[in-house]
Design an enzyme around this catalytic site. Structure first.
Site, PDB file in Angstrom:
ATOM      1  N   GLY A  46      36.336  36.927  51.818  1.00 26.10           N
ATOM      2  CA  GLY A  46      37.560  36.691  51.075  1.00 26.10           C
ATOM      3  C   GLY A  46      37.891  37.893  50.222  1.00 26.10           C
ATOM      4  O   GLY A  46      36.992  38.650  49.833  1.00 26.10           O
ATOM      5  N   GLN A  51      41.935  43.065  43.805  1.00 30.51           N
ATOM      6  CA  GLN A  51      40.719  43.814  44.145  1.00 30.51           C
ATOM      7  C   GLN A  51      41.018  45.130  44.842  1.00 30.51           C
ATOM      8  O   GLN A  51      40.159  46.015  44.888  1.00 30.51           O
ATOM      9  CB  GLN A  51      39.799  42.969  45.042  1.00 30.51           C
ATOM     10  CG  GLN A  51      39.192  41.777  44.323  1.00 30.51           C
ATOM     11  CD  GLN A  51      38.241  41.029  45.233  1.00 30.51           C
ATOM     12  OE1 GLN A  51      38.653  40.194  46.021  1.00 30.51           O
ATOM     13  NE2 GLN A  51      36.962  41.347  45.166  1.00 30.51           N
ATOM     14  N   CYS A  88      30.495  39.059  45.093  1.00 33.11           N
ATOM     15  CA  CYS A  88      31.891  39.494  45.037  1.00 33.11           C
ATOM     16  C   CYS A  88      31.948  40.971  45.406  1.00 33.11           C
ATOM     17  O   CYS A  88      31.122  41.758  44.947  1.00 33.11           O
ATOM     18  CB  CYS A  88      32.433  39.282  43.624  1.00 33.11           C
ATOM     19  SG  CYS A  88      34.132  39.822  43.409  1.00 33.11           S
ATOM     20  N   LEU A  89      32.937  41.336  46.221  1.00 34.61           N
ATOM     21  CA  LEU A  89      33.089  42.741  46.607  1.00 34.61           C
ATOM     22  C   LEU A  89      33.299  43.631  45.387  1.00 34.61           C
ATOM     23  O   LEU A  89      32.981  44.814  45.420  1.00 34.61           O
ATOM     24  CB  LEU A  89      34.269  42.895  47.573  1.00 34.61           C
ATOM     25  CG  LEU A  89      34.141  42.162  48.911  1.00 34.61           C
ATOM     26  CD1 LEU A  89      35.436  42.285  49.707  1.00 34.61           C
ATOM     27  CD2 LEU A  89      32.965  42.687  49.719  1.00 34.61           C
ATOM     28  N   HIS A 130      37.189  30.945  44.451  1.00 39.25           N
ATOM     29  CA  HIS A 130      36.755  32.254  43.952  1.00 39.25           C
ATOM     30  C   HIS A 130      37.935  33.246  43.969  1.00 39.25           C
ATOM     31  O   HIS A 130      38.159  33.976  42.994  1.00 39.25           O
ATOM     32  CB  HIS A 130      35.603  32.746  44.846  1.00 39.25           C
ATOM     33  CG  HIS A 130      35.101  34.127  44.562  1.00 39.25           C
ATOM     34  ND1 HIS A 130      33.837  34.392  44.087  1.00 39.25           N
ATOM     35  CD2 HIS A 130      35.701  35.343  44.710  1.00 39.25           C
ATOM     36  CE1 HIS A 130      33.684  35.703  43.943  1.00 39.25           C
ATOM     37  NE2 HIS A 130      34.803  36.308  44.324  1.00 39.25           N
ATOM     38  N   GLU A 131      38.709  33.221  45.058  1.00 34.85           N
ATOM     39  CA  GLU A 131      39.828  34.172  45.175  1.00 34.85           C
ATOM     40  C   GLU A 131      40.970  33.819  44.222  1.00 34.85           C
ATOM     41  O   GLU A 131      41.598  34.714  43.649  1.00 34.85           O
ATOM     42  CB  GLU A 131      40.345  34.238  46.616  1.00 34.85           C
ATOM     43  CG  GLU A 131      39.325  34.629  47.675  1.00 34.85           C
ATOM     44  CD  GLU A 131      38.480  35.840  47.333  1.00 34.85           C
ATOM     45  OE1 GLU A 131      38.941  36.724  46.595  1.00 34.85           O
ATOM     46  OE2 GLU A 131      37.326  35.885  47.799  1.00 34.85           O
ATOM     47  N   HIS A 134      40.359  35.214  40.960  1.00 36.62           N
ATOM     48  CA  HIS A 134      40.721  36.643  40.875  1.00 36.62           C
ATOM     49  C   HIS A 134      42.183  36.801  40.457  1.00 36.62           C
ATOM     50  O   HIS A 134      42.528  37.715  39.700  1.00 36.62           O
ATOM     51  CB  HIS A 134      40.551  37.337  42.231  1.00 36.62           C
ATOM     52  CG  HIS A 134      39.156  37.848  42.493  1.00 36.62           C
ATOM     53  ND1 HIS A 134      38.554  38.801  41.712  1.00 36.62           N
ATOM     54  CD2 HIS A 134      38.265  37.555  43.472  1.00 36.62           C
ATOM     55  CE1 HIS A 134      37.343  39.058  42.191  1.00 36.62           C
ATOM     56  NE2 HIS A 134      37.139  38.315  43.258  1.00 36.62           N
TER      57      HIS A 134
END
Ligand code: NI
Length: 158
Positions: A46, A51, A88-89, A130-131, A134
């Site tokens: 995701g 990001q 997380c990225l 989670h997204e 963000h």
């Protein structure tokens, strides 16, 4: 199509509330495709637009080989609660336990201008929550417990 640079924790864009997408045009479609390329290149499941440095409400997730492009996603229903490990990225090598709703309903606009509402559970539900965080300037490390460095468990990086 391009792999974009991923902003990491400490970058102020990750703390901002992203703005609604008002027009689904070539630019936003290209952004979604670039986000997908970036996500696949980094083995994530995701990714949210902030990001990659664009503070708009757009998310791409891919769980079980099904890609969803979510424009202006809104979680309309949450049910149950489950704790699992996340990464997380934007937070390389960090993992932690996060409590999320087990099942959700999410309303969004597709890249083809369609309003949709889907139900999600399990990893897909976790990933969408989670997204969406963000988009509201919240990172999983803001809410996780037992944060560890470099110890990846079953949940893939987002
Ligand atoms: Ni993330």
């Amino acid at each position: 199509m391009a792999v974009l640079e991923i902003k990491t924790a400490g970058d102020p864009i990750l703390k901002k509330t992203a703005v609604e997408v008002t027009k689904i045009d070539k630019r936003i479609k290209r952004l979604l495709d670039d986000m997908a390329d970036t996500m696949y290149a980094t083995a994530g499941i995701g990714i949210a637009a902030p990001q990659v440095g664009v503070s708009v409400r757009a998310v791409v997730v891919d769980v079980d080989q099904k890609r969803y492009d979510l424009i202006n996603p809104v979680i309309t229903h949450r049910e149950g609660s489950v704790v699992d490990t996340e990464g997380c990225l934007s937070c390389p090598d960090l993992f932690g336990d996060v409590e999320r709703a087990e099942k959700i309903r999410v309303k969004y606009t597709t890249r083809f201008h369609k309003e949709k509402e889907i139900e999600a559970e399990g990893l897909l539900a976790r990933c969408i929550q989670h997204e969406v965080d963000h988009l509201n300037g919240r990172l999983f490390i803001d809410i996780a417990k037992n944060i560890t460095k470099g110890k990846k468990t079953e949940t893939e990086a987002k």
